[in-house]
Design a protein around this motif. Structure first.
Motif, PDB file in Angstrom:
ATOM      1  N   ALA A 178       0.829  -1.209   0.000  1.00  0.00           N
ATOM      2  CA  ALA A 178       0.000   0.000   0.000  1.00  0.00           C
ATOM      3  C   ALA A 178       0.864   1.261   0.000  1.00  0.00           C
ATOM      4  O   ALA A 178       0.571   2.228  -0.720  1.00  0.00           O
ATOM      5  N   LEU A 218       2.291   1.849  -3.453  1.00  0.00           N
ATOM      6  CA  LEU A 218       1.320   2.393  -4.398  1.00  0.00           C
ATOM      7  C   LEU A 218       0.968   3.843  -4.075  1.00  0.00           C
ATOM      8  O   LEU A 218       0.775   4.661  -4.985  1.00  0.00           O
ATOM      9  N   LEU A 219       0.883   4.164  -2.778  1.00  0.00           N
ATOM     10  CA  LEU A 219       0.559   5.542  -2.409  1.00  0.00           C
ATOM     11  C   LEU A 219       1.676   6.505  -2.772  1.00  0.00           C
ATOM     12  O   LEU A 219       1.421   7.677  -3.079  1.00  0.00           O
ATOM     13  N   ASN A 233       3.411   6.156  -5.363  1.00  0.00           N
ATOM     14  CA  ASN A 233       3.401   6.208  -6.828  1.00  0.00           C
ATOM     15  C   ASN A 233       1.950   6.381  -7.286  1.00  0.00           C
ATOM     16  O   ASN A 233       1.297   5.419  -7.718  1.00  0.00           O
ATOM     17  N   PRO A 234       1.416   7.589  -7.172  1.00  0.00           N
ATOM     18  CA  PRO A 234      -0.020   7.789  -7.455  1.00  0.00           C
ATOM     19  C   PRO A 234      -0.417   7.435  -8.876  1.00  0.00           C
ATOM     20  O   PRO A 234      -1.536   6.975  -9.113  1.00  0.00           O
ATOM     21  N   SER A 273       0.745   4.984 -10.726  1.00  0.00           N
ATOM     22  CA  SER A 273       0.555   3.530 -10.758  1.00  0.00           C
ATOM     23  C   SER A 273      -0.713   3.138 -10.015  1.00  0.00           C
ATOM     24  O   SER A 273      -1.431   2.223 -10.443  1.00  0.00           O
ATOM     25  N   LEU A 274      -1.001   3.823  -8.919  1.00  0.00           N
ATOM     26  CA  LEU A 274      -2.217   3.526  -8.165  1.00  0.00           C
ATOM     27  C   LEU A 274      -3.466   3.817  -8.993  1.00  0.00           C
ATOM     28  O   LEU A 274      -4.417   3.018  -9.007  1.00  0.00           O
ATOM     29  N   LEU A 308      -3.825   1.116 -11.639  1.00  0.00           N
ATOM     30  CA  LEU A 308      -4.261  -0.160 -11.084  1.00  0.00           C
ATOM     31  C   LEU A 308      -5.729  -0.123 -10.704  1.00  0.00           C
ATOM     32  O   LEU A 308      -6.474  -1.089 -10.947  1.00  0.00           O
ATOM     33  N   ILE A 309      -6.186   0.976 -10.115  1.00  0.00           N
ATOM     34  CA  ILE A 309      -7.602   1.103  -9.768  1.00  0.00           C
ATOM     35  C   ILE A 309      -8.465   1.094 -11.031  1.00  0.00           C
ATOM     36  O   ILE A 309      -9.524   0.451 -11.079  1.00  0.00           O
ATOM     37  N   VAL A 329       3.356   0.099 -13.232  1.00  0.00           N
ATOM     38  CA  VAL A 329       2.584  -0.691 -12.266  1.00  0.00           C
ATOM     39  C   VAL A 329       3.294  -2.001 -11.938  1.00  0.00           C
ATOM     40  O   VAL A 329       3.435  -2.381 -10.775  1.00  0.00           O
TER      41      VAL A 329
END
Length: 223
Positions: free
Chosen positions: A99, A102-103, A105-106, A108-109, A112-113, A161
């Motif tokens: 987590a 990912l946070l 690396n916004p 990539s977040l 992914l979402i 990602v």
């Protein structure tokens, strides 16, 4: 002379649109909404149940229980025993590392979402009798699956990602292995844990999977 009466024309009065019509239209809302809600609720329940099985964090970081292993075989034995005992705690640590990665690396977040949302709403929980329509074109289930698979390959392998996920998982596994190798497991009670390995933390996946299979039986028919 008597005048004849004009002929009477039959008149049909169409009933005005009532609220029931709107209710019928509303009842045709995608059946995926309750299925998705049930799926999320079951995941939350099983995650909560799995986290309740975690060991006290004080045992995990007990400084007096850390010693250097004398050999590689002893280190691997410690890792196996500690993993069996601290399994839920280790999953939590890896999840936190993932987590945080990912946070930080916004971009990539967000990707992914978006990818997970595309699979969820465009394929997994989309009613089988409602084909996907994009830009005026209707896509079959096979075409939808092919598009989502191509999108997954692009997002995972051709963007940041994949590297973020792999780096976070490798870091999490390294932390778990280091802790397991240096944590002495002699003071841990492993009997009950060995007997309950079949009902460990990852068993929560079976419940939501069964719910999803029952709620969306058409998903397997698409493949």
């Amino acid at each position: 002379m008597s005048s004849s009466a004009p002929p009477v024309l039959p008149v049909s009065n169409a009933p005005p649109p009532s609220a029931s019509g709107g209710a019928v239209a509303g009842s045709e809302a995608p059946a995926s909404t309750p299925a998705l809600r049930s799926f999320i609720n079951n995941i939350s329940d099983y995650l909560r149940h799995g986290l309740e099985q975690r060991r006290p964090w004080s045992e995990l970081v007990d400084r007096t229980a850390f010693t250097k292993p004398e050999s590689f075989s002893e280190a691997t034995l410690r890792v196996r025993k500690n993993y069996s005992y601290f399994r839920v705690n280790y999953y939590a640590i890896v999840s936190v590392i993932l987590a945080v990665s990912l946070l930080t690396n916004p971009f990539s977040l967000i990707l992914l979402i978006g990818l997970l949302g595309s699979w969820t709403f465009l394929y997994l929980f989309r009613p089988a009798d409602r084909p996907l329509v994009l830009l005026g074109r209707t896509f079959s289930d096979f075409e939808t699956l092919a598009l989502l698979s191509a999108l997954t390959v692009f997002v995972v392998f051709l963007t940041s990602v994949g590297s973020v996920l792999v780096s976070a998982l490798m870091l999490g596994v390294a932390v778990v292995c280091l802790h397991g190798a240096f944590r002495v497991p002699e003071d841990l009670f492993l009997d009950e844990q060995d007997n309950s390995q079949a009902t460990g933390f990852l068993s929560f996946l079976r419940g939501p999977a069964a719910v999803a299979a029952a709620a969306v039986p058409s998903v397997t028919a698409r493949v």
